[in-house]
Design a protein around this motif. Sequence first.
Motif, short mmCIF file in Angstrom:
data_model
loop_
_atom_site.label_atom_id
_atom_site.label_comp_id
_atom_site.label_asym_id
_atom_site.label_seq_id
_atom_site.Cartn_x
_atom_site.Cartn_y
_atom_site.Cartn_z
N MET A 187 0.84 -1.18 0.00
CA MET A 187 0.00 0.00 0.00
C MET A 187 0.88 1.25 0.00
SD MET A 187 -3.28 -0.81 2.39
CE MET A 187 -2.53 -1.79 3.68
N ASP A 188 0.40 2.29 -0.67
CA ASP A 188 1.25 3.45 -0.90
C ASP A 188 0.94 4.66 -0.02
OD1 ASP A 188 -1.13 4.28 -2.01
OD2 ASP A 188 -0.39 4.33 -4.06
N GLY A 189 -0.10 4.60 0.81
CA GLY A 189 -0.33 5.67 1.76
C GLY A 189 -1.02 6.90 1.22
N LYS A 190 -1.68 6.78 0.05
CA LYS A 190 -2.39 7.93 -0.52
C LYS A 190 -3.84 8.01 -0.05
CE LYS A 190 0.49 8.14 -4.63
NZ LYS A 190 0.53 8.06 -6.10
N ASN A 191 -4.38 6.89 0.44
CA ASN A 191 -5.75 6.88 0.93
C ASN A 191 -5.76 6.94 2.45
OD1 ASN A 191 -7.28 6.57 -1.57
ND2 ASN A 191 -6.27 4.59 -1.69
N ARG A 192 -6.51 7.91 2.99
CA ARG A 192 -6.56 8.09 4.44
C ARG A 192 -7.14 6.86 5.13
NH1 ARG A 192 -9.10 10.52 8.85
NH2 ARG A 192 -7.74 11.96 9.97
N SER A 193 -8.03 6.14 4.44
CA SER A 193 -8.65 4.95 5.03
C SER A 193 -7.64 3.83 5.29
CB SER A 193 -9.78 4.44 4.13
OG SER A 193 -9.27 4.11 2.85
N ASP A 194 -6.48 3.88 4.61
CA ASP A 194 -5.43 2.86 4.81
C ASP A 194 -4.51 3.22 5.98
OD1 ASP A 194 -6.38 1.55 2.57
OD2 ASP A 194 -4.91 2.46 1.23
N ILE A 195 -4.63 4.44 6.49
CA ILE A 195 -3.71 4.97 7.49
C ILE A 195 -4.38 4.96 8.86
CG2 ILE A 195 -2.31 6.98 8.14
CD1 ILE A 195 -1.52 5.82 5.43
N ALA A 196 -3.63 4.55 9.88
CA ALA A 196 -4.17 4.57 11.25
C ALA A 196 -3.01 4.79 12.22
CB ALA A 196 -4.87 3.26 11.56
N THR A 197 -3.32 5.37 13.38
CA THR A 197 -2.29 5.53 14.39
C THR A 197 -1.79 4.16 14.81
OG1 THR A 197 -3.96 5.63 16.11
CG2 THR A 197 -3.20 7.73 15.25
N HIS B 175 -4.80 11.91 -0.89
CA HIS B 175 -3.82 12.93 -1.27
C HIS B 175 -2.83 12.30 -2.24
CE1 HIS B 175 -0.73 15.97 -1.26
NE2 HIS B 175 -1.59 16.80 -0.67
N PRO B 176 -2.63 12.91 -3.42
CA PRO B 176 -1.78 12.30 -4.46
C PRO B 176 -0.33 12.10 -4.05
CG PRO B 176 -2.39 14.54 -5.07
CD PRO B 176 -3.21 14.18 -3.86
N HIS B 177 0.17 12.89 -3.07
CA HIS B 177 1.56 12.74 -2.64
C HIS B 177 1.70 11.96 -1.35
CE1 HIS B 177 1.73 16.58 -5.08
NE2 HIS B 177 2.39 15.68 -5.78
N GLY B 178 0.59 11.46 -0.82
CA GLY B 178 0.62 10.69 0.42
C GLY B 178 -0.01 11.46 1.57
N ILE B 179 -0.60 10.74 2.50
CA ILE B 179 -1.24 11.33 3.66
C ILE B 179 -0.16 11.85 4.62
CG2 ILE B 179 -2.75 10.87 5.65
CD1 ILE B 179 -4.20 10.82 2.90
N LYS B 180 -0.33 13.08 5.10
CA LYS B 180 0.67 13.67 6.01
C LYS B 180 0.41 13.17 7.43
CE LYS B 180 2.37 17.83 5.35
NZ LYS B 180 2.51 19.30 5.34
N VAL B 181 1.48 12.71 8.08
CA VAL B 181 1.37 12.18 9.44
C VAL B 181 2.51 12.69 10.30
CG1 VAL B 181 0.24 10.03 8.69
CG2 VAL B 181 2.72 10.09 8.90
N ARG B 182 2.33 12.58 11.62
CA ARG B 182 3.40 12.83 12.58
C ARG B 182 3.75 11.48 13.20
NH1 ARG B 182 1.07 16.32 15.66
NH2 ARG B 182 2.01 18.15 14.72
N LEU B 183 5.03 11.16 13.21
CA LEU B 183 5.48 9.92 13.82
C LEU B 183 5.69 10.11 15.31
CD1 LEU B 183 8.16 8.77 11.19
CD2 LEU B 183 5.73 8.18 11.29
N GLU B 184 5.81 9.01 16.05
CA GLU B 184 6.08 9.08 17.49
C GLU B 184 7.39 9.81 17.78
OE1 GLU B 184 5.75 5.04 18.84
OE2 GLU B 184 3.57 5.17 18.99
N SER B 185 8.30 9.82 16.81
CA SER B 185 9.59 10.52 16.96
C SER B 185 9.43 12.03 16.83
CB SER B 185 10.56 10.02 15.89
OG SER B 185 10.07 10.36 14.61
N VAL C 120 3.21 9.80 3.95
CA VAL C 120 3.37 8.34 3.91
C VAL C 120 3.66 7.89 2.48
CG1 VAL C 120 2.27 6.11 4.32
CG2 VAL C 120 1.85 8.00 5.89
N LYS C 121 4.75 7.16 2.30
CA LYS C 121 5.12 6.60 1.01
C LYS C 121 4.91 5.09 0.98
CE LYS C 121 6.11 10.33 -1.05
NZ LYS C 121 5.18 10.79 -2.10
N GLU C 122 4.99 4.46 2.15
CA GLU C 122 4.91 3.00 2.20
C GLU C 122 4.40 2.57 3.56
OE1 GLU C 122 8.16 -0.55 1.90
OE2 GLU C 122 8.59 1.28 0.79
#
Length: 68
Positions: free
Chosen positions: A1-11, A43-53, A59-61
Amino acid sequence: MDGKNRSDIATGLEVKIVLKKDQRSGNLTEGIIKDILTNSPFHPHGIKVRLESGDVGRVKEIIALNNH
């Protein structure tokens, strides 16, 4: 999965993101999602996220699904 769909992304997901400073080089940063920053469902360039770091990027992958 490439991370462009928000539904694929979760904390809690383990992902690779591209930081703003790395967009030209394409260097990826690996980490666990803390916050999802993009509100739109796609989002065509990937969903923007903040990592625990604390790193913020798009998100690219998606590496692994973390089962909480």
